[in-house]
Design a protein around this motif. Sequence first.
Motif, PDB file in Angstrom:
ATOM      1  N   ASP A  96       0.826  -1.208   0.000  1.00 16.97           N
ATOM      2  CA  ASP A  96       0.000   0.000   0.000  1.00 16.97           C
ATOM      3  C   ASP A  96       0.868   1.270   0.000  1.00 16.97           C
ATOM      4  O   ASP A  96       0.556   2.244  -0.688  1.00 16.97           O
ATOM      5  N   THR A  97       1.928   1.235   0.767  1.00 14.30           N
ATOM      6  CA  THR A  97       2.799   2.398   0.852  1.00 14.30           C
ATOM      7  C   THR A  97       3.544   2.627  -0.464  1.00 14.30           C
ATOM      8  O   THR A  97       3.731   3.773  -0.888  1.00 14.30           O
ATOM      9  N   GLU A  98       3.963   1.551  -1.117  1.00 12.37           N
ATOM     10  CA  GLU A  98       4.625   1.703  -2.418  1.00 12.37           C
ATOM     11  C   GLU A  98       3.687   2.331  -3.444  1.00 12.37           C
ATOM     12  O   GLU A  98       4.114   3.149  -4.258  1.00 12.37           O
ATOM     13  N   LYS A  99       2.410   1.968  -3.399  1.00 12.97           N
ATOM     14  CA  LYS A  99       1.430   2.587  -4.301  1.00 12.97           C
ATOM     15  C   LYS A  99       1.318   4.083  -4.020  1.00 12.97           C
ATOM     16  O   LYS A  99       1.278   4.901  -4.939  1.00 12.97           O
ATOM     17  N   ARG A 100       1.265   4.425  -2.738  1.00 10.21           N
ATOM     18  CA  ARG A 100       1.153   5.839  -2.371  1.00 10.21           C
ATOM     19  C   ARG A 100       2.421   6.610  -2.771  1.00 10.21           C
ATOM     20  O   ARG A 100       2.332   7.746  -3.242  1.00 10.21           O
ATOM     21  N   GLN A 103       2.251   7.459  -6.354  1.00  8.68           N
ATOM     22  CA  GLN A 103       1.356   8.599  -6.574  1.00  8.68           C
ATOM     23  C   GLN A 103       2.054   9.916  -6.217  1.00  8.68           C
ATOM     24  O   GLN A 103       1.928  10.908  -6.940  1.00  8.68           O
ATOM     25  N   LEU A 104       2.758   9.924  -5.111  1.00 10.48           N
ATOM     26  CA  LEU A 104       3.461  11.137  -4.699  1.00 10.48           C
ATOM     27  C   LEU A 104       4.554  11.506  -5.698  1.00 10.48           C
ATOM     28  O   LEU A 104       4.740  12.691  -6.014  1.00 10.48           O
ATOM     29  N   ASP A 129       2.513  14.924   3.440  1.00  8.94           N
ATOM     30  CA  ASP A 129       2.139  13.509   3.368  1.00  8.94           C
ATOM     31  C   ASP A 129       3.344  12.624   3.675  1.00  8.94           C
ATOM     32  O   ASP A 129       3.223  11.631   4.404  1.00  8.94           O
ATOM     33  N   MET A 133       3.945   9.754   6.602  1.00  5.13           N
ATOM     34  CA  MET A 133       4.334   8.387   6.229  1.00  5.13           C
ATOM     35  C   MET A 133       5.660   7.993   6.883  1.00  5.13           C
ATOM     36  O   MET A 133       5.822   6.846   7.319  1.00  5.13           O
TER      37      MET A 133
END
Length: 143
Positions: A96-100, A103-104, A129, A133
């Motif tokens: 999930d964090t890699e996806k975010r 996006q960033l 953000d 994180m």
Amino acid sequence: MAREKGKGFTPGRAKNLVGVAKVLAPALIPVVAPVAARAAALLGDRYDRFRASRLGVPVDQLTRYSGRGARLHARIAGFADALAQLGDAEPTYVRDTEKRLAQLLAAVRAAERMPASRRKAAHRAVSTDLDAMEADLLKRLGV
């Protein structure tokens, strides 16, 4: 008020200086040019090292991070490297964090072509953000 003779810059002196330069330049250029080239290379190397240290990346990776969002791009890459340490321990969080992070990173790249005020606002949002994180990642790493 008469000007003292011998003081100031006159057309005659300028002509004499140009004559001297014409005589000395061919002799000095072969001596000065290599020194100037080495000095320029040294300054360029030091500037690259300075930029790399500001971004927190090795000098050989400096070309990967350019533009106004270079710091955020380097920060995201560093975060991704730290995230890899969790690996098998929390695969859902990592995914999930890699996806975010992707996006960033896309937001940082898109912001490069925005007007200054919008770019700065986008960079602030990405930075905020990332702060959250990073705090969560540190907590999960036990720091």
